[in-house]
Design a protein around this motif. Structure first.
Motif, PDB file in Angstrom:
ATOM      1  N   ALA A  52      -2.282  19.599 -11.239  1.00  0.00           N
ATOM      2  CA  ALA A  52      -2.064  18.256 -11.904  1.00  0.00           C
ATOM      3  C   ALA A  52      -3.025  17.119 -11.935  1.00  0.00           C
ATOM      4  CB  ALA A  52      -1.019  17.634 -11.138  1.00  0.00           C
ATOM      5  N   ALA A  53      -4.147  17.490 -10.968  1.00  0.00           N
ATOM      6  CA  ALA A  53      -5.312  16.650 -10.958  1.00  0.00           C
ATOM      7  C   ALA A  53      -6.365  16.897 -12.058  1.00  0.00           C
ATOM      8  CB  ALA A  53      -5.921  16.547  -9.682  1.00  0.00           C
ATOM      9  N   ARG A  54      -6.385  17.948 -12.563  1.00  0.00           N
ATOM     10  CA  ARG A  54      -7.359  18.250 -13.616  1.00  0.00           C
ATOM     11  C   ARG A  54      -7.473  17.297 -14.877  1.00  0.00           C
ATOM     12  NH1 ARG A  54     -11.059  22.229 -11.743  1.00  0.00           N
ATOM     13  NH2 ARG A  54     -11.740  22.590 -13.712  1.00  0.00           N
ATOM     14  N   GLN A  55      -8.579  16.484 -14.955  1.00  0.00           N
ATOM     15  CA  GLN A  55      -8.535  15.663 -16.104  1.00  0.00           C
ATOM     16  C   GLN A  55      -8.496  16.401 -17.480  1.00  0.00           C
ATOM     17  OE1 GLN A  55     -11.943  13.141 -15.777  1.00  0.00           O
ATOM     18  NE2 GLN A  55     -11.156  11.905 -13.920  1.00  0.00           N
ATOM     19  N   LYS A  56      -8.873  17.679 -17.390  1.00  0.00           N
ATOM     20  CA  LYS A  56      -8.572  18.464 -18.977  1.00  0.00           C
ATOM     21  C   LYS A  56      -7.431  19.013 -19.119  1.00  0.00           C
ATOM     22  CE  LYS A  56     -10.377  22.747 -17.158  1.00  0.00           C
ATOM     23  NZ  LYS A  56     -11.449  23.797 -17.233  1.00  0.00           N
ATOM     24  N   PHE A  57      -6.307  18.619 -18.183  1.00  0.00           N
ATOM     25  CA  PHE A  57      -5.131  19.011 -18.448  1.00  0.00           C
ATOM     26  C   PHE A  57      -4.385  17.964 -19.071  1.00  0.00           C
ATOM     27  CE2 PHE A  57      -2.572  22.806 -17.439  1.00  0.00           C
ATOM     28  CZ  PHE A  57      -1.320  22.449 -17.694  1.00  0.00           C
ATOM     29  N   LYS A  58      -4.776  17.981 -20.450  1.00  0.00           N
ATOM     30  CA  LYS A  58      -4.368  16.561 -21.057  1.00  0.00           C
ATOM     31  C   LYS A  58      -3.119  16.500 -21.496  1.00  0.00           C
ATOM     32  CE  LYS A  58      -9.097  17.155 -23.002  1.00  0.00           C
ATOM     33  NZ  LYS A  58      -9.903  17.438 -24.262  1.00  0.00           N
ATOM     34  N   ASP A  59      -2.159  17.462 -21.472  1.00  0.00           N
ATOM     35  CA  ASP A  59      -0.869  17.404 -22.143  1.00  0.00           C
ATOM     36  C   ASP A  59       0.282  17.668 -20.891  1.00  0.00           C
ATOM     37  OD1 ASP A  59       1.838  18.234 -23.194  1.00  0.00           O
ATOM     38  OD2 ASP A  59       0.838  17.745 -25.067  1.00  0.00           O
ATOM     39  N   SER A  60       1.128  16.954 -20.734  1.00  0.00           N
ATOM     40  CA  SER A  60       2.058  17.170 -19.554  1.00  0.00           C
ATOM     41  C   SER A  60       3.025  18.221 -19.716  1.00  0.00           C
ATOM     42  CB  SER A  60       2.772  15.803 -19.361  1.00  0.00           C
ATOM     43  OG  SER A  60       3.838  15.509 -20.542  1.00  0.00           O
ATOM     44  N   LEU A  61       3.212  18.839 -21.033  1.00  0.00           N
ATOM     45  CA  LEU A  61       4.189  19.775 -21.388  1.00  0.00           C
ATOM     46  C   LEU A  61       5.436  19.467 -20.854  1.00  0.00           C
ATOM     47  CD1 LEU A  61       1.873  22.713 -20.141  1.00  0.00           C
ATOM     48  CD2 LEU A  61       2.095  21.958 -22.371  1.00  0.00           C
ATOM     49  N   ALA A  62       5.829  18.421 -21.323  1.00  0.00           N
ATOM     50  CA  ALA A  62       7.168  17.899 -21.041  1.00  0.00           C
ATOM     51  C   ALA A  62       8.274  18.585 -21.901  1.00  0.00           C
ATOM     52  CB  ALA A  62       7.167  16.290 -21.197  1.00  0.00           C
ATOM     53  N   GLY A  63       9.288  19.133 -21.245  1.00  0.00           N
ATOM     54  CA  GLY A  63      10.168  19.798 -21.945  1.00  0.00           C
ATOM     55  C   GLY A  63      10.021  21.411 -22.212  1.00  0.00           C
ATOM     56  N   ARG A  64       8.589  21.661 -21.757  1.00  0.00           N
ATOM     57  CA  ARG A  64       8.183  23.001 -22.192  1.00  0.00           C
ATOM     58  C   ARG A  64       7.878  23.906 -20.812  1.00  0.00           C
ATOM     59  NH1 ARG A  64       5.255  19.559 -25.603  1.00  0.00           N
ATOM     60  NH2 ARG A  64       5.612  19.987 -27.741  1.00  0.00           N
ATOM     61  N   LYS A  65       8.084  23.248 -19.731  1.00  0.00           N
ATOM     62  CA  LYS A  65       7.726  23.969 -18.457  1.00  0.00           C
ATOM     63  C   LYS A  65       8.770  23.689 -17.307  1.00  0.00           C
ATOM     64  CE  LYS A  65       4.740  20.490 -16.184  1.00  0.00           C
ATOM     65  NZ  LYS A  65       5.306  19.217 -16.926  1.00  0.00           N
TER      66      LYS A  65
END
Length: 335
Positions: A52-65
């Motif tokens: 969760a701390a990776r800055q390159k993880f740009k999308d929260s993937l809300a509703g998909r995970k």
């Protein structure tokens, strides 16, 4: 291979496991494409606690995970490993290689922490003084389960109070420690802000406290960590608290259950005879409604009894998961 996600997913069927997914250049994009355009593919994406701390993880993937927090071994894992040995679990810890080892030597813990510094920490955070940070980890683990006062760490670690708070946030983000906030209804006599901090694993606590065998009082303290792990695995950290008032009455854990957030008070004792009900009594004077649970290490400690004017349920640790699962199922059904 995953530089062109569409081509990769087009050739996949059924269940696909992506290990260390946080090391991809754009992990959220890879997972988003799978979720949006390849519904017949089910993905299990594992990653470091720092995902969760990776800055390159740009999308929260809300509703998909759906996120799963893999804590060190809980009671169900002990059963699966056919090794229900609580003394071993507390002393060796809950990381499978450590738990299964005939003998865990000090260098194993030291090497694990060195790997944590090299693989997780250095890639994500700017920490100028490795020695100060590792001293902070040592002290947090040695004092695990106690009240956290930032100023007490500043001098021995040779850092400022703001840096202490920064280091603690790093441990919390990387899941090396759980920061437990106090439950408070706003009364002046309650502790409202000072947290308790628990190390992520009992083996590291035992190592940093210099324990190679356990006394009864040690078992009671480590039992708190096991019980916390069971709750975190099912409810996450947001619904788990401790309670303490300014007269030093304390309850180990307060779990908020269901939509109504019913307050379950939980005490952890090596045996039922160790219970001092004064903390539960003080808590229930302020919050009368709710169940009172005392978790112990003994199978013979079972059933309900009146203690200090309260109805208390004695629950052996290995029977706690069934109770927690029932609460979670009930909350899900009502939700």
């Amino acid at each position: 291979m995953l530089e062109e996600p569409e081509l990769f997913w087009r050739d996949q069927r059924g269940l696909v496991v992506l290990d260390e997914v946080h090391r991809l250049q754009n992990p959220s994009e890879v997972l988003k494409i799978a979720a949006d355009h390849f519904p017949n593919v089910k993905v299990v994406a594992t990653g470091s606690s720092t995902l969760a701390a990776r800055q390159k993880f740009k999308d929260s993937l809300a509703g998909r995970k759906q996120e799963v927090w893999l804590v060190p071994m809980i009671a169900a894992d002990l059963v699966d490993f056919r090794a229900v040995d609580l003394e071993r679990r507390m002393l060796h810890g809950g990381l499978p290689p450590f738990f299964l080892a005939d003998r865990v030597v000090d260098k194993d813990y030291e090497e694990w922490l060195s790997s944590y510094w090299a693989k997780d920490l250095s890639e994500l955070f700017v920490v100028d003084k490795r020695s100060s940070f590792m001293k902070f980890v040592e002290l947090v683990f040695a004092q695990s389960g106690g009240l956290f006062e930032a100023q007490a760490f500043a001098a021995p670690c040779e850092i400022s109070r703001p840096t202490v708070q920064h280091y603690l946030s790093i441990l919390e983000t990387t899941l090396l420690a759980t920061v437990l906030r106090p439950y408070s209804g706003g009364a002046a006599a309650e502790i409202k802000s000072q947290p308790k901090v628990y190390a992520f694993d009992t083996g590291f606590v035992a190592y940093h406290r210099g324990w190679d065998s356990l006394r009864d009082e040690d078992r009671g303290q480590l039992l708190e960590h096991l019980v916390l792990g069971e709750m975190l695995a099912r409810f996450g950290a947001a619904r788990v608290h401790y309670w303490r008032d300014k007269q030093r009455h304390e309850v180990d854990f307060v779990l908020e259950v269901g939509r109504r957030r019913d307050l379950v008070a939980i005490e952890c004792k090596s045996s039922a005879r160790k219970l001092d009900p004064s903390g539960l009594q003080a808590f229930r004077r302020r919050y009368p409604a709710g169940r009172n649970i005392v978790v112990t290490l003994h199978d013979t400690d079972q059933g309900s009894r009146r203690v200090g004017g309260l109805e208390v349920e004695l629950v052996p640790y290995l029977r706690l998961p069934k109770l927690l699962e029932a609460w979670r199922a009930s909350a899900t059904a009502k939700g």
